[in-house]
Design a protein around this motif. Structure first.
Motif, PDB file in Angstrom:
ATOM      1  N   ARG A   1       0.836  -1.209   0.000  1.00 47.37           N
ATOM      2  CA  ARG A   1       0.000   0.000   0.000  1.00 47.37           C
ATOM      3  C   ARG A   1       0.868   1.255   0.000  1.00 47.37           C
ATOM      4  O   ARG A   1       0.571   2.233  -0.690  1.00 47.37           O
ATOM      5  N   GLN A   2       1.928   1.239   0.818  1.00 44.43           N
ATOM      6  CA  GLN A   2       2.839   2.382   0.858  1.00 44.43           C
ATOM      7  C   GLN A   2       3.451   2.639  -0.520  1.00 44.43           C
ATOM      8  O   GLN A   2       3.584   3.794  -0.944  1.00 44.43           O
TER       9      GLN A   2
ATOM     10  N   GLN B   1       2.185   1.896  -3.442  1.00 43.12           N
ATOM     11  CA  GLN B   1       1.168   2.465  -4.323  1.00 43.12           C
ATOM     12  C   GLN B   1       0.897   3.931  -3.987  1.00 43.12           C
ATOM     13  O   GLN B   1       0.760   4.762  -4.893  1.00 43.12           O
ATOM     14  N   SER B   2       0.842   4.244  -2.701  1.00 46.79           N
ATOM     15  CA  SER B   2       0.614   5.639  -2.291  1.00 46.79           C
ATOM     16  C   SER B   2       1.755   6.527  -2.762  1.00 46.79           C
ATOM     17  O   SER B   2       1.538   7.664  -3.211  1.00 46.79           O
TER      18      SER B   2
ATOM     19  N   ASN C   1       1.365   7.165  -6.427  1.00 45.72           N
ATOM     20  CA  ASN C   1       0.301   8.160  -6.640  1.00 45.72           C
ATOM     21  C   ASN C   1       0.785   9.567  -6.316  1.00 45.72           C
ATOM     22  O   ASN C   1       0.505  10.528  -7.045  1.00 45.72           O
ATOM     23  N   ALA C   2       1.540   9.686  -5.215  1.00 47.40           N
ATOM     24  CA  ALA C   2       2.030  10.994  -4.795  1.00 47.40           C
ATOM     25  C   ALA C   2       2.994  11.588  -5.822  1.00 47.40           C
ATOM     26  O   ALA C   2       3.100  12.818  -5.943  1.00 47.40           O
TER      27      ALA C   2
ATOM     28  N   ASN D   1      -0.370   7.511 -11.435  1.00 45.45           N
ATOM     29  CA  ASN D   1      -1.671   7.134 -10.884  1.00 45.45           C
ATOM     30  C   ASN D   1      -1.914   5.635 -11.023  1.00 45.45           C
ATOM     31  O   ASN D   1      -2.111   5.115 -12.123  1.00 45.45           O
TER      32      ASN D   1
ATOM     33  N   GLU E   1      -6.503   3.088  -6.281  1.00 47.88           N
ATOM     34  CA  GLU E   1      -6.581   2.905  -4.832  1.00 47.88           C
ATOM     35  C   GLU E   1      -5.377   2.122  -4.319  1.00 47.88           C
ATOM     36  O   GLU E   1      -4.955   1.125  -4.921  1.00 47.88           O
ATOM     37  N   ALA E   2      -4.827   2.572  -3.195  1.00 40.97           N
ATOM     38  CA  ALA E   2      -3.710   1.862  -2.565  1.00 40.97           C
ATOM     39  C   ALA E   2      -4.270   0.704  -1.753  1.00 40.97           C
ATOM     40  O   ALA E   2      -4.498   0.808  -0.537  1.00 40.97           O
ATOM     41  N   ASP E   3      -4.503  -0.426  -2.425  1.00 38.53           N
ATOM     42  CA  ASP E   3      -5.148  -1.565  -1.782  1.00 38.53           C
ATOM     43  C   ASP E   3      -4.180  -2.693  -1.449  1.00 38.53           C
ATOM     44  O   ASP E   3      -4.574  -3.729  -0.901  1.00 38.53           O
TER      45      ASP E   3
ATOM     46  N   THR F   1      -0.938  -1.123 -11.243  1.00 34.06           N
ATOM     47  CA  THR F   1       0.218  -0.808 -10.402  1.00 34.06           C
ATOM     48  C   THR F   1       1.511  -1.110 -11.148  1.00 34.06           C
ATOM     49  O   THR F   1       2.473  -0.336 -11.079  1.00 34.06           O
TER      50      THR F   1
END
Length: 407
Positions: free
Chosen positions: A355-356, A358-359, A362-363, A367, A370-372, A379
């Motif tokens: 999740r980290q 993916q976040s 995104n940051a 894109n 969702e960070a799932d 991803t």
């Protein structure tokens, strides 16, 4: 297969077996707050269905003698740990020098049986040996739990109720048929049984009486157990004489993005993309269909997996398990280690770390949605785009090194 899909594997022994080892003799431990009358009512409720399946009262009572639900089994259903080992770590434990050595010794000891099994069922001896080695370390540990009591605990606790109730009733039918006695029906906490760890339903479908004594005894007859494993693979369309896959090396301009999405295609198509068999060898059947497996991205060994790899996964639906079985089989035959080593310092990402990652993508404007914590195609596309922007080999692999770079 004879396993439960949700109980995935861990290094060395399967996760199911490793958890069973923690269970020991705990199948008699009473669940807190479970009244005796509740247990008696549960057992009485099982009897009509068991009787309708041809189970006698005598066999039924012998099977349930001394039964009380196991708190430890039910606890295990709630706290199955997340697998956080890389493929390299998994194989390091599963395909150990000791397991290879023992496999070679067993090949000598059971050579005639294995040759006859291959002739009858069309599965190479080394594959059968590798499954035996992976499942119970060649019979050295078969679980140690009373299978009826373990399955009854799971059914009583309403854990995957329909599935485990059917397995319980099927196990009672196996006792009724006289293949094994109730005290000797041992297995894992989830009910996988014998040398080759069949669930009762798979036992009914695939276990065989190889030695002809009227019993399909995968607990005490090694020939029955080995032949049963081979029969299982044959039933799922094993191709005799063919291997499970090939280690390959990739060209410097290999298109990883295309490879991740390619699915199955012919070996000749992979060759055209820049995948070459290691050691300068050719693919013996270029028309064979294969999928790519890149467990460490561009930094470790890469494989093209064939039809028989998928058949092994019917035994246990895990890429790591199937790779370990194939590699252990090769090592038993005398084939050396993979030509390329797994990265020494790579660690597997936990769900939270994924999740980290993916976040962080995104940051940075890549894109991925969702960070799932699920590394899917979107991803991977984001990873590849970031890697290209950073001048890194764009292999799409979600690694601990990549996460460190993104932080």
């Amino acid at each position: 297969m004879r396993k439960i899909a949700s109980l995935n594997t861990n290094p060395g022994l399967t996760r199911r077996q490793a958890l069973a080892m923690t269970l020991g003799a705990g199948a008699s431990l009473m669940l807190p707050g479970v009244a005796l009358g509740n247990v008696q009512s549960f057992v009485s409720g099982i009897w009509p269905e068991a009787h309708s399946r041809g189970v006698s009262r005598t066999v039924f009572e012998q099977a349930f003698s001394g039964f009380s639900p196991s708190a430890r089994i039910m606890e295990l259903t709630q706290r199955q740990p997340e697998v956080t080992n890389t493929t390299g770590q998994y194989l390091g434990n599963a395909v150990s020098s000791a397991r290879i050595s023992t496999g070679r010794a067993m090949r000598g000891e059971w050579g005639q049986t294995l040759a006859n099994v291959q002739q009858r069922y069309g599965v190479q001896p080394e594959i059968v040996l590798a499954i035996w080695g992976m499942e119970t370390n060649y019979g050295s540990y078969m679980g140690g739990n009373n299978v009826i009591h373990a399955l009854a605990t799971l059914t009583h606790g309403r854990y995957r109720y329909d599935f485990f109730k059917n397995e319980l009733l099927t196990a009672l039918q196996i006792l009724q048929a006289g293949h094994v006695s109730a005290p000797n029906m041992v297995g894992s906490w989830a009910g996988a049984m014998g040398h080759t760890q069949f669930m009762p339903s798979s036992f009914q479908s695939y276990a065989v009486d190889y030695n002809g004594n009227g019993r399909r005894d995968i607990w005490n007859s090694i020939p029955d157990a080995l032949a049963s494993a081979a029969n299982y693979l044959r039933a799922h369309r094993w191709r005799n004489g063919e291997t499970w896959g090939y280690e390959v090396q990739l060209s410097s301009n290999f298109d990883y993005a295309r490879a991740w999405d390619a699915g199955k295609q012919s070996l000749s198509a992979w060759h055209a993309m820049g995948a070459r068999r290691t050691g300068g060898r050719e693919f013996p059947r270029p028309s064979d269909q294969a999928s790519i497996f890149m467990p460490s991205g561009s930094q470790g060994p890469i494989f093209l997996m064939l039809h028989n790899f998928d058949v092994i996964k019917r035994y246990n639906n895990s890429n790591n398990y199937a790779l370990a079985v194939g590699h252990l089989a090769d090592r038993i035959l005398g084939v050396g280690p993979f030509e390329r080593a797994f990265p020494a310092n790579e660690t597997a990402l936990t769900r939270d770390q994924r999740r980290q990652l993916q976040s962080a993508l995104n940051a940075r404007g890549f894109n991925v949605g969702e960070a799932d914590g699920i590394i899917g195609s979107r991803t991977r596309q984001g990873i590849i785009a970031f890697q290209r922007s950073a001048g890194i080999t764009p292999d799409g692999h979600a690694s601990s090194a990549l996460l460190s770079r993104l932080r």
